[in-house]
Design a protein around this motif. Sequence first.
Motif, PDB file in Angstrom:
ATOM      1  N   ASP A  39       0.917  -1.213   0.161  1.00 35.71           N
ATOM      2  CA  ASP A  39       0.135   0.107   0.072  1.00 35.71           C
ATOM      3  C   ASP A  39       0.896   1.490  -0.070  1.00 35.71           C
ATOM      4  OD1 ASP A  39      -2.184   1.594   0.169  1.00 35.71           O
ATOM      5  OD2 ASP A  39      -2.146   1.500   2.428  1.00 35.71           O
ATOM      6  N   GLY A  40       0.635   2.110  -0.819  1.00 37.39           N
ATOM      7  CA  GLY A  40       1.525   3.356  -0.997  1.00 37.39           C
ATOM      8  C   GLY A  40       2.601   3.478  -1.642  1.00 37.39           C
ATOM      9  N   LEU A  41       2.851   2.401  -2.358  1.00 34.33           N
ATOM     10  CA  LEU A  41       4.175   2.410  -3.275  1.00 34.33           C
ATOM     11  C   LEU A  41       3.662   2.516  -4.607  1.00 34.33           C
ATOM     12  CD1 LEU A  41       7.340   1.677  -3.695  1.00 34.33           C
ATOM     13  CD2 LEU A  41       6.419  -0.714  -4.085  1.00 34.33           C
ATOM     14  N   PRO A  42       4.148   3.695  -5.149  1.00 37.34           N
ATOM     15  CA  PRO A  42       3.636   3.951  -6.544  1.00 37.34           C
ATOM     16  C   PRO A  42       4.147   2.774  -7.638  1.00 37.34           C
ATOM     17  CG  PRO A  42       5.002   5.784  -5.608  1.00 37.34           C
ATOM     18  CD  PRO A  42       5.056   4.681  -4.643  1.00 37.34           C
ATOM     19  N   ALA A  43       3.214   2.124  -8.321  1.00 37.31           N
ATOM     20  CA  ALA A  43       3.501   1.098  -9.231  1.00 37.31           C
ATOM     21  C   ALA A  43       4.640   1.690 -10.293  1.00 37.31           C
ATOM     22  CB  ALA A  43       2.053   0.789  -9.883  1.00 37.31           C
ATOM     23  N   GLU A  44       4.614   2.929 -10.682  1.00 37.37           N
ATOM     24  CA  GLU A  44       5.814   3.258 -11.717  1.00 37.37           C
ATOM     25  C   GLU A  44       7.163   2.856 -11.142  1.00 37.37           C
ATOM     26  OE1 GLU A  44       3.259   5.346 -10.448  1.00 37.37           O
ATOM     27  OE2 GLU A  44       1.954   5.333 -12.264  1.00 37.37           O
ATOM     28  N   SER A  97      10.993  -9.853 -14.510  1.00 37.92           N
ATOM     29  CA  SER A  97      11.707 -10.092 -16.120  1.00 37.92           C
ATOM     30  C   SER A  97      11.648 -11.705 -16.291  1.00 37.92           C
ATOM     31  CB  SER A  97      12.945  -9.690 -16.027  1.00 37.92           C
ATOM     32  OG  SER A  97      13.747 -10.319 -14.839  1.00 37.92           O
ATOM     33  N   ASN A  98      12.033 -12.526 -15.323  1.00 41.97           N
ATOM     34  CA  ASN A  98      11.987 -13.877 -15.733  1.00 41.97           C
ATOM     35  C   ASN A  98      10.228 -14.674 -15.587  1.00 41.97           C
ATOM     36  OD1 ASN A  98      11.080 -14.970 -13.069  1.00 41.97           O
ATOM     37  ND2 ASN A  98      13.052 -15.206 -12.373  1.00 41.97           N
ATOM     38  N   GLY A  99       9.164 -13.797 -15.568  1.00 47.29           N
ATOM     39  CA  GLY A  99       8.005 -14.146 -15.595  1.00 47.29           C
ATOM     40  C   GLY A  99       7.484 -15.011 -14.510  1.00 47.29           C
ATOM     41  N   THR A 100       8.009 -15.277 -13.193  1.00 48.96           N
ATOM     42  CA  THR A 100       7.722 -15.850 -12.159  1.00 48.96           C
ATOM     43  C   THR A 100       6.778 -15.094 -11.229  1.00 48.96           C
ATOM     44  OG1 THR A 100       9.583 -15.623 -10.878  1.00 48.96           O
ATOM     45  CG2 THR A 100       9.620 -17.566 -11.793  1.00 48.96           C
ATOM     46  N   SER A 101       6.685 -13.752 -11.671  1.00 48.84           N
ATOM     47  CA  SER A 101       5.761 -13.027 -10.929  1.00 48.84           C
ATOM     48  C   SER A 101       5.023 -11.805 -11.638  1.00 48.84           C
ATOM     49  CB  SER A 101       6.797 -12.088  -9.976  1.00 48.84           C
ATOM     50  OG  SER A 101       5.964 -11.067  -9.326  1.00 48.84           O
ATOM     51  N   ILE A 102       3.993 -11.448 -11.421  1.00 52.20           N
ATOM     52  CA  ILE A 102       3.333 -10.421 -12.284  1.00 52.20           C
ATOM     53  C   ILE A 102       2.819  -9.153 -11.263  1.00 52.20           C
ATOM     54  CG2 ILE A 102       0.943 -10.189 -13.538  1.00 52.20           C
ATOM     55  CD1 ILE A 102       0.939 -13.099 -13.830  1.00 52.20           C
ATOM     56  N   GLY A 103       3.282  -8.340 -11.939  1.00 59.48           N
ATOM     57  CA  GLY A 103       3.070  -6.837 -11.144  1.00 59.48           C
ATOM     58  C   GLY A 103       1.631  -6.356 -11.896  1.00 59.48           C
ATOM     59  N   TYR A 104       0.914  -5.789 -10.864  1.00 59.06           N
ATOM     60  CA  TYR A 104      -0.354  -5.383 -11.022  1.00 59.06           C
ATOM     61  C   TYR A 104      -0.532  -3.860 -10.585  1.00 59.06           C
ATOM     62  CZ  TYR A 104      -5.451  -4.526 -11.353  1.00 59.06           C
ATOM     63  OH  TYR A 104      -6.672  -4.044 -11.276  1.00 59.06           O
ATOM     64  N   HIS A 105      -1.075  -3.087 -11.374  1.00 58.90           N
ATOM     65  CA  HIS A 105      -1.244  -1.395 -10.937  1.00 58.90           C
ATOM     66  C   HIS A 105      -2.760  -1.163 -10.483  1.00 58.90           C
ATOM     67  CE1 HIS A 105      -0.424   2.997 -11.437  1.00 58.90           C
ATOM     68  NE2 HIS A 105      -0.954   3.005 -10.607  1.00 58.90           N
ATOM     69  N   ALA A 106      -3.049  -1.095  -9.445  1.00 57.28           N
ATOM     70  CA  ALA A 106      -4.401  -0.882  -8.893  1.00 57.28           C
ATOM     71  C   ALA A 106      -4.454   0.358  -8.750  1.00 57.28           C
ATOM     72  CB  ALA A 106      -4.572  -1.664  -7.650  1.00 57.28           C
ATOM     73  N   LYS A 107      -5.536   0.927  -9.439  1.00 54.71           N
ATOM     74  CA  LYS A 107      -5.762   2.524  -9.514  1.00 54.71           C
ATOM     75  C   LYS A 107      -7.061   2.751  -8.441  1.00 54.71           C
ATOM     76  CE  LYS A 107      -4.081   3.085 -13.925  1.00 54.71           C
ATOM     77  NZ  LYS A 107      -4.295   3.672 -15.383  1.00 54.71           N
ATOM     78  N   ALA A 108      -6.654   3.694  -7.707  1.00 58.17           N
ATOM     79  CA  ALA A 108      -7.916   4.288  -6.604  1.00 58.17           C
ATOM     80  C   ALA A 108      -8.262   5.779  -7.000  1.00 58.17           C
ATOM     81  CB  ALA A 108      -7.324   3.990  -5.069  1.00 58.17           C
ATOM     82  N   ARG A 134     -10.031  -0.661  -1.030  1.00 66.43           N
ATOM     83  CA  ARG A 134      -8.545  -1.064  -1.709  1.00 66.43           C
ATOM     84  C   ARG A 134      -8.706  -2.485  -1.981  1.00 66.43           C
ATOM     85  NH1 ARG A 134      -5.038   1.913   2.454  1.00 66.43           N
ATOM     86  NH2 ARG A 134      -5.304  -0.210   3.448  1.00 66.43           N
ATOM     87  N   TYR A 135      -9.580  -3.355  -1.400  1.00 63.02           N
ATOM     88  CA  TYR A 135      -9.632  -4.722  -1.575  1.00 63.02           C
ATOM     89  C   TYR A 135     -10.498  -5.400  -2.536  1.00 63.02           C
ATOM     90  CZ  TYR A 135      -7.062  -4.395   2.847  1.00 63.02           C
ATOM     91  OH  TYR A 135      -6.447  -4.018   4.129  1.00 63.02           O
ATOM     92  N   GLY A 136     -10.709  -4.650  -3.558  1.00 58.37           N
ATOM     93  CA  GLY A 136     -11.319  -5.078  -4.651  1.00 58.37           C
ATOM     94  C   GLY A 136     -12.951  -4.509  -4.767  1.00 58.37           C
ATOM     95  N   ILE A 157      -2.731 -19.756  -0.555  1.00 61.57           N
ATOM     96  CA  ILE A 157      -2.534 -18.655  -0.784  1.00 61.57           C
ATOM     97  C   ILE A 157      -1.908 -17.781   0.403  1.00 61.57           C
ATOM     98  CG2 ILE A 157      -3.588 -16.532  -1.308  1.00 61.57           C
ATOM     99  CD1 ILE A 157      -5.748 -18.289  -3.026  1.00 61.57           C
ATOM    100  N   LEU A 158      -0.797 -17.222   0.287  1.00 61.10           N
ATOM    101  CA  LEU A 158      -0.243 -16.364   1.379  1.00 61.10           C
ATOM    102  C   LEU A 158      -0.449 -14.916   0.844  1.00 61.10           C
ATOM    103  CD1 LEU A 158       1.739 -16.072   3.759  1.00 61.10           C
ATOM    104  CD2 LEU A 158       3.676 -16.469   2.213  1.00 61.10           C
ATOM    105  N   VAL A 159      -1.120 -14.278   1.743  1.00 64.43           N
ATOM    106  CA  VAL A 159      -1.342 -12.827   1.490  1.00 64.43           C
ATOM    107  C   VAL A 159      -0.477 -11.915   2.698  1.00 64.43           C
ATOM    108  CG1 VAL A 159      -3.175 -11.038   1.632  1.00 64.43           C
ATOM    109  CG2 VAL A 159      -3.649 -13.270   0.765  1.00 64.43           C
ATOM    110  N   PHE A 160       0.473 -11.036   2.120  1.00 64.21           N
ATOM    111  CA  PHE A 160       1.211 -10.322   2.741  1.00 64.21           C
ATOM    112  C   PHE A 160       0.602  -8.683   2.403  1.00 64.21           C
ATOM    113  CE2 PHE A 160       4.491 -13.601   2.929  1.00 64.21           C
ATOM    114  CZ  PHE A 160       4.642 -13.436   4.206  1.00 64.21           C
ATOM    115  N   PHE A 161       0.266  -7.961   3.487  1.00 61.29           N
ATOM    116  CA  PHE A 161      -0.165  -6.764   3.169  1.00 61.29           C
ATOM    117  C   PHE A 161       0.643  -5.782   3.750  1.00 61.29           C
ATOM    118  CE2 PHE A 161      -2.788  -2.823   3.539  1.00 61.29           C
ATOM    119  CZ  PHE A 161      -3.253  -2.572   2.544  1.00 61.29           C
TER     120      PHE A 161
END
Length: 170
Positions: A25-30, A56-67, A76-78, A165-169
């Motif tokens: 939370d609060g980290l700019p996606a850019e 870069s190696n495809g084991t993670s996917i970045g997602y930019h949630a816009k609020a 924030r939770y969808g 599923i492991l959730v870290f917030f």
Amino acid sequence: MVVFFLQEMSELPPSYDRLILMVVDGLPAEFILGKGDQPPTKAVMEAMPYTQSLLSNGTSIGYHAKAAPPTVTMPRYGFWCDWGFLDVALNFNTQAFLDDNLLGQFHRIGWKMVMHGDETWIKLFPGVFARHDGVTSFFVKDTTEVDYNVSRHLKAELVAEDWNILVFFF
């Protein structure tokens, strides 16, 4: 209906047996994903080499949630819709979220979920997490206290085999 879809999909063999959802939370996606067609700056890539390697190696996917303002924990939770300033006040006494949601669907098909982070998740989704450690973000002395309280569980959770599923917030 989402329940039917997930039940049907649960019959397919999964590509992975576990998912880690890390919300910062609060980290700019850019900072992580770059802006538009531009990659992140060299300084950011060098400051976060592990994160950049996962992307870069495809084991993670970045997602930019816009609020849209006001930004309060519950939306924030969808739960994207037109929120008013009354929702800011109501957010301080968070109740269980009973509408259809992704975590509830995973719980219904038997996925075990663990959460470490903002205690609001526990209030929104009671009984969904097999294990959790909720931390408050309202009464902190600095900008790293919540991060430490969440990340202190990382090594133990990565070797544990009792979750899907492991959730870290953060």
